[in-house]
Design a protein around this motif. Sequence first.
Motif, PDB file in Angstrom:
ATOM      1  N   PHE A   1      27.504  -7.989 -13.476  1.00  0.00           N
ATOM      2  CA  PHE A   1      26.147  -7.808 -12.813  1.00  0.00           C
ATOM      3  C   PHE A   1      26.462  -7.075 -11.354  1.00  0.00           C
ATOM      4  N   TRP A   2      27.255  -7.806 -10.550  1.00  0.00           N
ATOM      5  CA  TRP A   2      27.657  -7.608  -9.302  1.00  0.00           C
ATOM      6  C   TRP A   2      28.283  -6.085  -9.151  1.00  0.00           C
ATOM      7  N   CYS A   3      28.845  -5.650 -10.202  1.00  0.00           N
ATOM      8  CA  CYS A   3      30.060  -4.481 -10.112  1.00  0.00           C
ATOM      9  C   CYS A   3      29.201  -3.156  -9.721  1.00  0.00           C
ATOM     10  N   PRO A   4      28.377  -2.828 -10.462  1.00  0.00           N
ATOM     11  CA  PRO A   4      27.607  -1.430 -10.147  1.00  0.00           C
ATOM     12  C   PRO A   4      26.998  -1.747  -8.808  1.00  0.00           C
ATOM     13  N   ASP A   5      26.219  -2.758  -8.195  1.00  0.00           N
ATOM     14  CA  ASP A   5      25.660  -3.014  -6.988  1.00  0.00           C
ATOM     15  C   ASP A   5      26.607  -2.837  -5.857  1.00  0.00           C
ATOM     16  N   ALA A   6      27.838  -3.676  -6.004  1.00  0.00           N
ATOM     17  CA  ALA A   6      28.837  -3.609  -5.114  1.00  0.00           C
ATOM     18  C   ALA A   6      29.667  -2.308  -4.848  1.00  0.00           C
ATOM     19  N   PHE A   7      29.578  -1.705  -6.109  1.00  0.00           N
ATOM     20  CA  PHE A   7      30.397  -0.232  -5.906  1.00  0.00           C
ATOM     21  C   PHE A   7      29.510   0.765  -5.372  1.00  0.00           C
ATOM     22  N   GLU A   8      28.186   0.551  -5.346  1.00  0.00           N
ATOM     23  CA  GLU A   8      27.346   1.596  -5.006  1.00  0.00           C
ATOM     24  C   GLU A   8      27.313   1.476  -3.257  1.00  0.00           C
ATOM     25  N   GLY A   9      27.351   0.203  -3.231  1.00  0.00           N
ATOM     26  CA  GLY A   9      27.119  -0.239  -1.613  1.00  0.00           C
ATOM     27  C   GLY A   9      28.475  -0.036  -0.844  1.00  0.00           C
ATOM     28  N   ALA A  10      29.469  -0.241  -1.553  1.00  0.00           N
ATOM     29  CA  ALA A  10      30.759  -0.104  -0.706  1.00  0.00           C
ATOM     30  C   ALA A  10      31.033   1.389  -0.642  1.00  0.00           C
TER      31      ALA A  10
ATOM     32  N   ALA B   1      35.153  -7.757 -25.505  1.00  0.00           N
ATOM     33  CA  ALA B   1      35.821  -6.187 -25.266  1.00  0.00           C
ATOM     34  C   ALA B   1      34.907  -5.270 -25.814  1.00  0.00           C
ATOM     35  N   ILE B   2      34.547  -5.332 -26.960  1.00  0.00           N
ATOM     36  CA  ILE B   2      33.637  -4.368 -27.727  1.00  0.00           C
ATOM     37  C   ILE B   2      32.234  -4.265 -26.946  1.00  0.00           C
ATOM     38  N   VAL B   3      31.567  -5.430 -26.729  1.00  0.00           N
ATOM     39  CA  VAL B   3      30.191  -5.561 -25.868  1.00  0.00           C
ATOM     40  C   VAL B   3      30.513  -4.847 -24.430  1.00  0.00           C
ATOM     41  N   THR B   4      31.471  -5.203 -23.919  1.00  0.00           N
ATOM     42  CA  THR B   4      31.918  -4.736 -22.379  1.00  0.00           C
ATOM     43  C   THR B   4      31.849  -3.077 -22.410  1.00  0.00           C
ATOM     44  N   THR B   5      32.931  -2.637 -23.331  1.00  0.00           N
ATOM     45  CA  THR B   5      33.134  -1.134 -23.417  1.00  0.00           C
ATOM     46  C   THR B   5      31.729  -0.501 -23.601  1.00  0.00           C
ATOM     47  N   THR B   6      31.242  -0.858 -24.768  1.00  0.00           N
ATOM     48  CA  THR B   6      30.015  -0.221 -25.204  1.00  0.00           C
ATOM     49  C   THR B   6      28.845  -0.354 -24.128  1.00  0.00           C
ATOM     50  N   TYR B   7      28.727  -1.354 -23.488  1.00  0.00           N
ATOM     51  CA  TYR B   7      27.663  -1.529 -22.518  1.00  0.00           C
ATOM     52  C   TYR B   7      28.123  -0.571 -21.331  1.00  0.00           C
ATOM     53  N   GLY B   8      29.261  -0.667 -20.988  1.00  0.00           N
ATOM     54  CA  GLY B   8      29.643   0.008 -19.898  1.00  0.00           C
ATOM     55  C   GLY B   8      29.539   1.679 -19.895  1.00  0.00           C
ATOM     56  N   ASN B   9      29.677   2.021 -21.303  1.00  0.00           N
ATOM     57  CA  ASN B   9      29.685   3.522 -21.509  1.00  0.00           C
ATOM     58  C   ASN B   9      28.174   3.982 -21.660  1.00  0.00           C
ATOM     59  N   LEU B  10      27.350   3.026 -22.386  1.00  0.00           N
ATOM     60  CA  LEU B  10      26.122   3.207 -22.296  1.00  0.00           C
ATOM     61  C   LEU B  10      25.207   3.259 -21.212  1.00  0.00           C
ATOM     62  N   ALA B  11      25.530   2.168 -20.293  1.00  0.00           N
ATOM     63  CA  ALA B  11      24.734   2.247 -19.209  1.00  0.00           C
ATOM     64  C   ALA B  11      25.189   3.231 -18.043  1.00  0.00           C
ATOM     65  N   ALA B  12      26.532   3.897 -18.383  1.00  0.00           N
ATOM     66  CA  ALA B  12      26.686   5.057 -17.347  1.00  0.00           C
ATOM     67  C   ALA B  12      26.135   6.261 -17.662  1.00  0.00           C
ATOM     68  N   TYR B  13      25.255   6.181 -18.848  1.00  0.00           N
ATOM     69  CA  TYR B  13      24.494   7.519 -18.973  1.00  0.00           C
ATOM     70  C   TYR B  13      23.529   8.082 -18.064  1.00  0.00           C
ATOM     71  N   THR B  14      22.669   7.228 -17.640  1.00  0.00           N
ATOM     72  CA  THR B  14      21.487   7.630 -16.957  1.00  0.00           C
ATOM     73  C   THR B  14      21.876   7.558 -15.361  1.00  0.00           C
ATOM     74  N   GLN B  15      23.264   7.170 -14.969  1.00  0.00           N
ATOM     75  CA  GLN B  15      23.244   7.006 -13.537  1.00  0.00           C
ATOM     76  C   GLN B  15      23.387   8.616 -12.954  1.00  0.00           C
ATOM     77  N   LYS B  16      22.882   8.460 -11.639  1.00  0.00           N
ATOM     78  CA  LYS B  16      22.710   9.681 -10.905  1.00  0.00           C
ATOM     79  C   LYS B  16      23.993   9.553  -9.790  1.00  0.00           C
ATOM     80  N   ASN B  17      24.253   8.322  -9.430  1.00  0.00           N
ATOM     81  CA  ASN B  17      24.875   7.929  -8.315  1.00  0.00           C
ATOM     82  C   ASN B  17      26.482   7.946  -8.848  1.00  0.00           C
ATOM     83  N   LEU B  18      27.314   8.938  -8.334  1.00  0.00           N
ATOM     84  CA  LEU B  18      28.635   8.743  -9.076  1.00  0.00           C
ATOM     85  C   LEU B  18      29.536   7.665  -8.986  1.00  0.00           C
ATOM     86  N   LYS B  19      29.425   6.731  -7.702  1.00  0.00           N
ATOM     87  CA  LYS B  19      30.316   5.528  -7.635  1.00  0.00           C
ATOM     88  C   LYS B  19      29.587   4.422  -8.750  1.00  0.00           C
ATOM     89  N   ARG B  20      28.307   4.616  -8.564  1.00  0.00           N
ATOM     90  CA  ARG B  20      27.646   3.729  -9.842  1.00  0.00           C
ATOM     91  C   ARG B  20      28.119   4.018 -11.100  1.00  0.00           C
TER      92      ARG B  20
END
Lengths: 823, 538
Positions: free
Chosen positions: B252-261, B309-328
């Motif tokens: 959970f930290w990852c998208p928020d931290a990346f967007e902020g950094a 690994a399956i869950v992580t990959t799938t989650y990461g890929n699917l969640a990336a769909y709706t992002q507008k911020n590139l870092k996120r």
Amino acid sequence: MVGETLQKLLMTAWLLPLLGFVVEIFFGFWSKNPRHSKAAAWTAVGCIGAGFLCSLTALVMWGTASNAFDDGDAEGWMSQQADINHARHPHHEADSSEGAPPHEHEGADHDAEHHGSSEAGADHILTAVATEDDGGPKLERGQTVYSGTIYTLGVFGSLELTLDYYIDSLTLVMFTMVTLIATCIHLFAIGYMSDELTDEYVDHFAHKADGSHVHRPGRFYRFFAFLSLFCFAMLGLVLAGNIFQVFIFWELVGICSFLLIGFYTERKTASDAANKAFIMNRIGDFGFLIGLMVLWTYFGTFRFGDTMVDNEVVDQGLFSMVHRAEDGNFDRDELTGDVLITGTDGHVLTNEDGSNRQIPYYLLVVVGLGIFAGCVGKSAQFPLQTWLPDAMEGPTPVSALVHSATMVAAGVYLAGRFFPMFVQEVLLTIAYTGCITLFLAATIAMVATDIKKVLAYSTISQLGYMMLGIGVFGWAAGLFHLITHAFFKSLMFLCSGSVIHGCHHEQEMPKMGGLLKKMPITAITMLIGVIAISGLAIPGVIAFSGYHSKDAIVASALAFKNANSAHFLLFFIPLLTAGITAFYMFRLWFYTFWGAPRDQHVHDHAHESPWIMTAPLLILSVFAAFCAVGGDHGYLYLLLTGDEPAHLEAGVTAVGDGITLPAIQDIVDEHTTAGTWALVAAVSGTLIAYILYGTNFVNVEEMKRQLAGVHGFLTNKWHFDELYDALFMRPAHKVAAFCAWFDGAVFDRILHGAAKATVVVSKWDRVFDENVVDGFVNLIASATQSVGTSLKVVQTGRLRQYVMFIVLGVVALFAVMFTTFPG
Amino acid sequence: MFSELLTTLINNTLSKGLWNFSAELCLSGTIVVMLLMRLLSADRLLPTFIVGLIGAAAAGGCSFAQFADLIAANDTVSYSFFGGMLRQDLFSVFFRIFLTLFLILTIALTVLTGIPDNEDAPDFYSLLFGATIGMMLMASANNLLMLFLGVEMASVPSYVMVGFLKGRKASSEASLKYVVYGAGAAGVMLYGISLVAGVLGTGDMAALAEQLRVVAHGTAGLDNPEVLTVALGVMLVMVGLAFKLSLVPFHFWCPDAFEGASAEVAGFLSVASKAGAFGLLVRFCVGLSGVPETADLMTAFGVGLGVIAIVTTTYGNLAAYTQKNLKRLLAYSTIAHAGYMLMAVAAMLVMLNSDQAAGLGKAINYSIGGLLYYLAVYMFMNLGAFAVIALVRNYTFNEDIDSFKGLISQSPALCITMLVCIFSLIGIPPFGGFFAKLMIFASVYQAAQIHWAMYVVLAAGAINTIFSLFYYVRILKAMFLEERPADVKPVPLPAMEGYYVVVLAVMVALLGFLPQLVNGLSSIANEAGHAVLLVIGG
């Protein structure tokens, strides 16, 4: 050591023009004022001039190292050669039967310490010369051939394509001759082509559709770039150490010739002539390729000489793969009659199954005829001679360099180079081809009126002499004539260029006359060339180069006739043609320089050319006159024949009722007789020419009318162009028209039908694609998209929830572990 | 007795330990120099980044020398030093080289983009270097204590770096979230370490499996309380590592931290921190494996990692769909890639604990080698993507996809780099990413011969590659096909920056195009994989 130095010198001479080419072809890119600068020309002159110095150094070095200048006693070295060989191979004499000719050529030499083709071997011989100089029999001449590999182009299975070098006396003499003449012609061209030094060159011979002249930028530097490329290719051809490499450079000189003939590309005649030259040569090259294929199939190598490393043969060359018996014939299988393929030690090589390696005799004939077909094309021999006169459309320096002195002589050179592989049948073909050509071309030259055309036919005729010389076993005579001819013919072409330049591009001799006073240097140098080619001499007092070399050819032909009386024409026709030669050459000279001016306009504007054009004339005239001084005791002849093929010495004995090839001694014996006859013919020709054209005794126009039939036949060049047109061109056009019709009526219809069917299918495919395939993809996309959107909900950005998720995550993992892990 | 021990210790330290630790020492020394220069105001004379580059280059040189030593040795070497705290083998050295190279690339990027400014440079680079040292420690840790120390050493500077853009509220917030989340994870991990070390009576990771065998008394199921305790402990340690690797559900930290950094920091964290954590994970998993009694348990552990690994990959890929911020978006992409790489570890565990492990030696080496190759390619392609974002941000002050619209008309170099990086991230041949993915999938396939569940992992990996297409290509579509809006600030054709990103793109391409490079790197990676397995005599 000598070999290495020679190789380096010749490589330098060879590669410098390539460097020049690269510099010159990009001259427009490098120079601020490329259309007006002569720098490109001087670059070319510098490159080829430096090449000449390298070649000359190499030649002198080789001559000194191999004692080629040492003529021995008054008998002439040829008669002495046998003694020398005996001296050099004392143990041969001991164990072989008396009087056996030693196998002198490299590779055929059984004894490791007498290998001539390696540097080590060569050095050994040289050492022998030094040590045995003061005691025992004196060694005059050593045979020194250096061969090896420069660069490997590629290896395809067992086929190894390499750039080799093969350096012997012929290579060195050719190198020196080519570079010297090329240097002179480059200098001449600086003057001759100077009207190209402009931004707007008006080509008076090229017309646009509306009849106006073509205006174009001058192409001065491009001309010199092509010349340099040609020099590179020509020298590469001479240096080549394998027949495939020869073929590569063969084609390269061909393309240079194409570029240079078509230099005035806007003129239709020029571009047509360039095409004609190229296509005619392709016909010959087809035979060349067949020869190469047979060679590769049966011998497995293209190399001429053996490649040696530390006195060991690492790659055997072609020349040592066929072994000649003592009677000069190839070793053949007793049952099948096939020619045996031998190793360097003379023993027959065997196949993997133990049988002897051999090549059917008829295929060896095919090889010889195939290679010779290439020579026929390149050297404009009958029946492929028609391209050379047309090639005169190129600028005159090109005619002098490419189409008289060097490239066209390459065919003769190759025939000479490949001589050890030729069997009697091939040699006879060569002799008759040369014989027909020399007569045919000489007769046409008698009636030609364009000054360059006369010289072109004369070139063809002289090339025929060379071929004849080689064909009748006068190897040295043919190549001797090649060298001398190169000098006097390039001289005469340059003189004609000087005349054309001086007369403002007038080439028709009937419009000239009386130019002797206007252009004295040109006229005198031309006269020297004419005397040289005619073979006039005062025996024992003075003789120009052509006398010696033509004499040698006629002597060879006479010796051949004596041995094979059925082929008497091979002697009489050249003899007759020697007279014709003198006639048409003096006709040309009288027409141009003698008598009263026929066209006052041309005469008034005629002027002597500048020094940069006359200087080369003077240089070349010296060589044309005196390069062969001494005849077959002279330096040139001795240098040239230093490494002549071994079986020339004793001749070849006929098999059955076949051809006997005369030994050197037989030819020498006929020298005086042949010389006399040739001189008589030449003098008669000269006299007739003088009477007809030098005086007003005979009305030439009236004679023309009387002999209109013959004259028309000759001016139409024996109707060869019409014959080829009817035989090949028109049928080809018919076939082409049929093909075009078939293509349009049948193939196109099928294609159009297929295209329409494809369109229909595609339409259906599109419907399927848009609805089914895209629908499926879009379904996946929208499904994942919606999942993605819903996942967003979890990522609230609230820290408290995140920490909560750690706890939940750990607990969930525990739960999963307890339920699923093995207990 | 004691003096003898002391002498041996000192001797070992002087003869081997210090040399093995030289890269880390170089970096530490550089930190001291940078801070001292700040104190003496010498940083005005000599820009701090130059000191940093020199220090990093020195560390790289030391690592290369060690590398040369190890390669020159006839046998594959592996030994512990500093009293068993750290381990020296080709694996450690591979990571040292990898991390110093990455450090140099990151410094170069920060110099080009101008973050940090001169004033903050010593602070920033000290943090960067400190984090790198931590990651090196993670990759060469041989003790549970070093495991914790390494993770924290890497994490603490990272927290500060995320919040380095002091003026930005989002940055500070991201930093805070990262700190709190990290602290929570660290607590859980420390608890796990105490459980494992307490039950097994050792912190030496190389001895974990052997101790487990002793403790288990032959019954190694979860019904054995000691084994159960250890399993819980391992699970909790895994939570700590999962946090560093941003595996679902500890991402959970990852998208928020990346967007902020800033993009530079995000790029650094996404690659380096992950690399160190994977190094640690491999060492930890190898340390637990290789004992027949616990083979079933460890296989289940491996399959469990596969599922994560399956869950992580799938989650990461699917969640990336709706992002507008590139870092996120790239943060989610990072999560997905961690999932791919975790598949290699899962495959390794499954193979390592099967009864055919002896015959699978090569395949196991390849699984670790594949992971290392993936990391190497990932370094270039991910840094390339983040670099492009950072460079464009400097002109548009925006990191949304919209700011990339029609960029091709203004700076093709950046766009082509992005294209190469993204194609490689997707795994399109012939770029490096394809081969990396291929190697990992090949190992998973090998593992699937042993346990069927790995087929599922393989299938999920393949399907996810397709999923990832959609959001990656969206970036390309914006860059290449759409019109540049009038209100977006222009991005001039970059000069130096352009060369930098082009070099990265060329590396990505070469790692795919150039067979010599691909074979050379993968054979070194396989060697390193072989080295790390020596602990259990693999």
